[in-house]
Design a protein around this motif. Structure first.
Motif, short mmCIF file in Angstrom:
data_model
loop_
_atom_site.label_atom_id
_atom_site.label_comp_id
_atom_site.label_asym_id
_atom_site.label_seq_id
_atom_site.Cartn_x
_atom_site.Cartn_y
_atom_site.Cartn_z
N LEU A 1 -36.72 -5.51 -13.69
CA LEU A 1 -37.81 -6.43 -14.02
C LEU A 1 -39.17 -5.74 -13.88
O LEU A 1 -39.26 -4.59 -13.44
N ASP A 2 -40.22 -6.47 -14.24
CA ASP A 2 -41.58 -6.02 -13.99
C ASP A 2 -41.94 -6.48 -12.58
O ASP A 2 -42.28 -7.64 -12.35
N VAL A 3 -41.82 -5.56 -11.63
CA VAL A 3 -41.95 -5.94 -10.22
C VAL A 3 -43.39 -6.39 -9.90
O VAL A 3 -43.60 -7.40 -9.22
N GLY A 4 -44.37 -5.66 -10.42
CA GLY A 4 -45.76 -6.02 -10.16
C GLY A 4 -46.09 -7.41 -10.68
O GLY A 4 -46.70 -8.23 -9.99
N ALA A 5 -45.67 -7.69 -11.90
CA ALA A 5 -45.93 -9.01 -12.49
C ALA A 5 -45.23 -10.10 -11.69
O ALA A 5 -45.77 -11.19 -11.47
N THR A 6 -44.02 -9.81 -11.22
CA THR A 6 -43.27 -10.79 -10.44
C THR A 6 -44.00 -11.09 -9.12
O THR A 6 -44.11 -12.25 -8.71
N LEU A 7 -44.51 -10.04 -8.48
CA LEU A 7 -45.26 -10.26 -7.23
C LEU A 7 -46.51 -11.09 -7.49
O LEU A 7 -46.87 -11.94 -6.66
N GLU A 8 -47.17 -10.85 -8.61
CA GLU A 8 -48.35 -11.66 -8.95
C GLU A 8 -47.96 -13.12 -9.14
O GLU A 8 -48.66 -14.03 -8.69
N ARG A 9 -46.85 -13.35 -9.82
CA ARG A 9 -46.41 -14.74 -10.04
C ARG A 9 -46.02 -15.40 -8.72
O ARG A 9 -46.31 -16.57 -8.49
N LEU A 10 -45.38 -14.63 -7.83
CA LEU A 10 -45.00 -15.19 -6.52
C LEU A 10 -46.26 -15.59 -5.75
O LEU A 10 -46.28 -16.60 -5.04
N GLU A 11 -47.30 -14.78 -5.89
CA GLU A 11 -48.57 -15.11 -5.23
C GLU A 11 -49.15 -16.40 -5.80
O GLU A 11 -49.51 -17.32 -5.08
N THR A 12 -49.19 -16.47 -7.13
CA THR A 12 -49.73 -17.66 -7.80
C THR A 12 -48.98 -18.92 -7.38
O THR A 12 -49.56 -19.97 -7.14
N LEU A 13 -47.66 -18.77 -7.26
CA LEU A 13 -46.80 -19.92 -6.97
C LEU A 13 -46.78 -20.27 -5.49
O LEU A 13 -46.14 -21.24 -5.08
N GLY A 14 -47.44 -19.47 -4.67
CA GLY A 14 -47.51 -19.79 -3.24
C GLY A 14 -46.25 -19.47 -2.47
O GLY A 14 -45.96 -20.11 -1.45
N VAL A 15 -45.49 -18.51 -2.95
CA VAL A 15 -44.26 -18.13 -2.25
C VAL A 15 -44.59 -17.04 -1.22
O VAL A 15 -45.17 -16.01 -1.57
#
Ligand code: PSU
Ligand code: MN
Length: 322
Positions: A181-195
């Motif tokens: 996967l795109d690890v950086g993008a996933t981490l950004e999404r996890l941040e946005t989602l409050g995980v």
């Protein structure tokens, strides 16, 4: 149907409704452990049915349950069988999920149709976490969570795991995000989602087959008690929190050779484009490609990841129960 049939393995609480707010029929060893606030670890079934090749998949699933037991927790592998949600498969049910040719990959949006159709389904991180949390299970072990795919800018392929983790209060022990996967993008999404994301004894966010994804995390814990303290703080806040992702890296000497990894991944992505693989088939396709193209090296790493995460999850469940 106003009661969704959910079954938890065992004898003692058989047929007894012990949940109030959700239609869950709880029974057995898992229910007893939950009632007594004893440690339970949820395990997903998609990685068994669709993530690992047969027949190794069954052996791994059985072994992982034993590892959880040996560490002092009760394993609860979750799946849909004949339209019934089962929390805590028994040996025969585990074999059915591992061996049957006809097991759907069931994410959260697939749960209702799978139940309505009365079919067998293997639950993903998203659906397993959702069902586990509703049953009162605090800790869940998997291999790697789903996330944003590398070509998401054009394919819009982002795993439903992310949305589920945003709304599900459960500890998820994983080796980070699958390196396909795109690890950086996933981490950004996890941040946005409050995980919440914490590294286990590391500030380097792991990349599944690779010990280090090249990305860092803001928080780190050094032992299971550290995770239990985060869970206690989260529960104390009670602000509708989501998951706590505990990222547990493979030791560097057990990872897939980074050069081999990148070559095989490029080939796999080209093949998936050529064969027009889309939707929920993408992840199993790429994992299968890896296992074949690395001559089993990625499989060895994948199994090591699952073992290590199950063990750590059990230790965390024990620490939370204390
Ligand atoms: N981790 C593994 N093997 C797997 C998976 C995770 O080691 O097969 C599965 C999980 O069930 C995860 C799913 O939820 O892949 C993600 O699929 P998708 O990208 O379609 O959301
Ligand atoms: Mn997808």
């Amino acid at each position: 149907m106003h009661d969704v049939p959910v079954r938890v393995r065992g004898a003692a609480a058989e047929q007894e409704d012990v949940m109030h707010d959700v239609p869950v029929r709880v029974r057995g060893e898992v229910a007893d452990a939950l009632a007594q606030h004893e440690p339970v670890v949820a395990l997903e079934s998609t990685l068994v049915a669709h993530g690992l090749p047969r027949p190794d998949n069954l052996a791994v699933a059985v072994e992982v349950e034993q590892l959880v037991r040996d560490a002092g927790a009760v394993p609860a592998t979750i799946a849909v069988l004949g339209g019934e949600v089962v929390i805590g498969l028994d040996a025969a049910e585990l074999a059915r999920i591992a061996s049957s040719p006809d097991v759907a990959k069931v994410s959260t949006r697939d749960l209702a149709p799978a139940i309505a159709a009365g079919c067998d389904g293997a639950t993903t991180v998203a659906s397993t976490a959702t069902l586990a949390a509703r049953a009162g299970i605090a800790v869940f072990a998997t291999g790697g969570i789903g996330g944003v795919h590398r070509e998401a800018a054009t394919t819009w392929d982002e795993s439903a795991d992310l949305g589920a983790l945003a709304r599900t209060p459960i500890v998820v022990v994983c080796a980070g995000v699958k390196s396909i996967l795109d690890v950086g993008a996933t981490l950004e999404r996890l941040e946005t989602l409050g995980v919440t994301v914490v590294g286990y004894r590391t500030r380097a966010f792991p990349g599944f087959y690779r010990s280090d994804s090249g990305h860092t995390v803001d928080w780190t814990v050094d032992d299971p008690a550290g995770v239990a303290a985060i869970v206690a703080a989260q529960r104390g806040l009670s602000v509708g929190a989501g998951a706590v992702v505990v990222a547990n890296p493979l030791p560097p000497d057990e990872q897939v050779d980074p050069e081999v990894h990148d070559r095989v991944l490029a080939e796999g992505m080209a093949a998936s484009r050529e064969q027009r693989i889309s939707g929920k088939a993408v992840t199993p396709f790429l994992l299968e490609h890896f296992h074949r193209a690395t001559g089993g090296a990625s499989l060895t790493a994948n199994v090591a990841i699952i073992r290590r995460n199950a063990l750590l999850a059990a230790e965390i469940a024990v620490a939370i129960a204390r």
